[in-house]
Design a protein around this motif. Structure first.
Motif, mmCIF file in Angstrom:
data_model
loop_
_atom_site.group_PDB
_atom_site.id
_atom_site.type_symbol
_atom_site.label_atom_id
_atom_site.label_comp_id
_atom_site.label_asym_id
_atom_site.label_seq_id
_atom_site.Cartn_x
_atom_site.Cartn_y
_atom_site.Cartn_z
ATOM 1 N N SER A 1 0.835 -1.203 0.000
ATOM 2 C CA SER A 1 0.000 0.000 0.000
ATOM 3 C C SER A 1 0.866 1.248 0.000
ATOM 4 O O SER A 1 2.061 1.207 0.314
ATOM 5 C CB SER A 1 -0.932 0.027 1.217
ATOM 6 N N TYR A 2 0.243 2.375 -0.333
ATOM 7 C CA TYR A 2 0.936 3.657 -0.411
ATOM 8 C C TYR A 2 1.206 4.262 0.966
ATOM 9 O O TYR A 2 1.998 5.207 1.072
ATOM 10 C CB TYR A 2 0.121 4.675 -1.210
ATOM 11 N N THR A 3 0.538 3.776 2.001
ATOM 12 C CA THR A 3 0.654 4.391 3.325
ATOM 13 C C THR A 3 1.213 3.422 4.367
ATOM 14 O O THR A 3 1.084 3.655 5.566
ATOM 15 C CB THR A 3 -0.715 4.925 3.789
ATOM 16 N N ARG B 1 5.974 0.962 0.440
ATOM 17 C CA ARG B 1 5.296 2.074 -0.242
ATOM 18 C C ARG B 1 5.846 2.267 -1.654
ATOM 19 O O ARG B 1 5.094 2.441 -2.617
ATOM 20 C CB ARG B 1 5.466 3.374 0.559
ATOM 21 N N ILE C 1 3.858 1.851 -5.350
ATOM 22 C CA ILE C 1 3.829 2.902 -6.367
ATOM 23 C C ILE C 1 4.425 2.402 -7.677
ATOM 24 O O ILE C 1 3.896 2.672 -8.765
ATOM 25 C CB ILE C 1 4.567 4.155 -5.862
ATOM 26 N N SER D 1 1.968 0.244 -9.388
ATOM 27 C CA SER D 1 0.852 1.053 -9.886
ATOM 28 C C SER D 1 1.230 1.761 -11.181
ATOM 29 O O SER D 1 0.401 1.905 -12.090
ATOM 30 C CB SER D 1 0.416 2.074 -8.830
ATOM 31 N N ARG E 1 -4.530 2.061 -1.329
ATOM 32 C CA ARG E 1 -4.185 3.304 -0.638
ATOM 33 C C ARG E 1 -3.710 3.036 0.789
ATOM 34 O O ARG E 1 -3.004 3.842 1.376
ATOM 35 C CB ARG E 1 -5.380 4.243 -0.590
ATOM 36 N N ALA F 1 -0.468 9.527 1.533
ATOM 37 C CA ALA F 1 -1.431 9.268 0.467
ATOM 38 C C ALA F 1 -1.424 10.394 -0.563
ATOM 39 O O ALA F 1 -1.399 10.141 -1.780
ATOM 40 C CB ALA F 1 -2.833 9.093 1.057
ATOM 41 N N ALA G 1 1.649 10.128 -2.736
ATOM 42 C CA ALA G 1 1.560 9.024 -3.704
ATOM 43 C C ALA G 1 0.563 9.338 -4.808
ATOM 44 O O ALA G 1 0.838 9.090 -5.995
ATOM 45 C CB ALA G 1 1.161 7.745 -2.981
#
Length: 333
Positions: free
Chosen positions: A129-131, A138, A142, A145, A165, A181, A184
């Motif tokens: 996840s981004y967080t 993280r 990204i 993604s 997220r 968040a 990102a």
């Protein structure tokens, strides 16, 4: 790329009922025919409403929990094309393992547009996840993604952001989580903009994450990110759980919306349980939405039967609400 003036027609609630307004914004993007990226120039609509179904690409592990058609793309796209769907939303994990040209050609062969690519399995199957408190996690979220953005750009599609997220955790303050968040989201939006890719932030029920559950929270995040290609999407299943009034929520936040997920209130195919899909689609149309509606559901009793029953319920409603302006290529197949 070309510079396009976008007009988003929305609804506002006042003492005298519902009023209409228009929001305008400009973004450079490549020309495409996807309804989630619909533009109007000189008042002319470029594309039509599409009814779509979620499809897992072969790199996604097959599981009962996956809310998508599963198996080979030849079978998935072939089945959905014969049923009369207009497009698909892809659930993918490792786009580098796929033959992008074959994906695109197989969709087109079956009369399907690829309208959106999901990022959910980056979290669902990999736990990224981004967080996350771990910077390495993280960065990997990204990176993956961005690969999905590249894939979506090749297909002429957008992407969404759901569970990837992340969520609030004890290791970080709420402010720190929100700042990670925002950082990102801006990085991904800036990466996607020159590739013509919009990013749709999905509000998700508290039962799946404790971060960005309502449309109010989602709209606030969109405003903070402040990128024209970073918007919201609306998932009716989540709205039914998190919003006090689905229809008022759609009206209030429609200017932010670029994509819609449909499921009944038990996450099964539309028409199985209690939601009023004619009223739901009518509310979206009232607010000027003429993009894609994608079914995201549990594949019960089977994926073939779920897809069949979903289109049987939704097609007559969509044609009634939009005056038979939906793509509906079924009779030509």
């Amino acid at each position: 790329f070309r510079r396009v003036l976008f007009r988003s027609k929305g609804c506002i609630l006042g003492n005298n009922g519902v009023g209409m307004f228009f929001a305008y914004y400009i973004i450079d993007r490549s020309c495409c025919s996807q309804c989630t990226r619909v533009s109007r120039e000189q008042g002319k609509e470029e594309c039509k409403v599409k009814l779509c179904y979620q499809v897992a690409t072969p790199d996604v592990a097959i599981a009962d929990s996956v809310t998508a058609y599963q198996g080979s793309l030849d079978k998935s796209f072939g089945d959905l094309g014969r049923l009369g769907y207009d497009g698909v939303e892809l659930m993918t994990l490792n786009p580098g393992e796929l033959d992008w040209k074959k994906v695109k050609d197989t969709a087109e062969k079956n009369g399907l547009s690829v309208v959106l690519v999901c990022t959910g399995e980056i979290f669902g199957q990999l736990g990224l996840s981004y967080t996350n408190p771990d910077e390495g996690i993280r960065m990997e979220a990204i990176r993956r993604s961005k690969e999905i953005i590249d894939f979506a750009s090749y297909l002429g599609a957008n992407i969404n952001i759901g569970r990837v997220r992340g969520q609030y955790c004890k290791e970080l303050t709420r402010d720190e989580t929100q700042e990670l968040a925002v950082k990102a989201f801006r990085e991904l939006a800036d990466y996607g903009a020159p590739k013509g890719v919009n990013i749709a932030l999905e509000t998700v029920t508290i039962m799946q994450t404790n971060f960005i559950n309502t449309l109010a929270e989602g709209a606030d995040m969109v405003d903070r990110v402040d990128r024209p290609n970073f918007r919201l999407m609306m998932d009716i299943f989540h709205l039914n759980l998190e919003e006090k009034d689905i229809y008022e929520a759609i009206r209030r936040y429609s200017p932010y919306n670029i994509h819609v997920h449909l499921a009944d209130n038990n996450r099964r195919y539309p028409g199985h349980c209690g939601l009023d899909f004619e009223k739901i689609l009518s509310t979206f149309k009232e607010c000027g939405y003429d993009g894609n509606y994608c079914t995201e559901i549990f594949q019960i009793p089977s994926m073939e039967e779920a897809a069949k029953r979903a289109i049987a319920h939704l097609r007559p409603i969509a044609d009634k609400v939009y005056g038979k302006k939906t793509e509906n290529l079924y009779n030509n197949r």
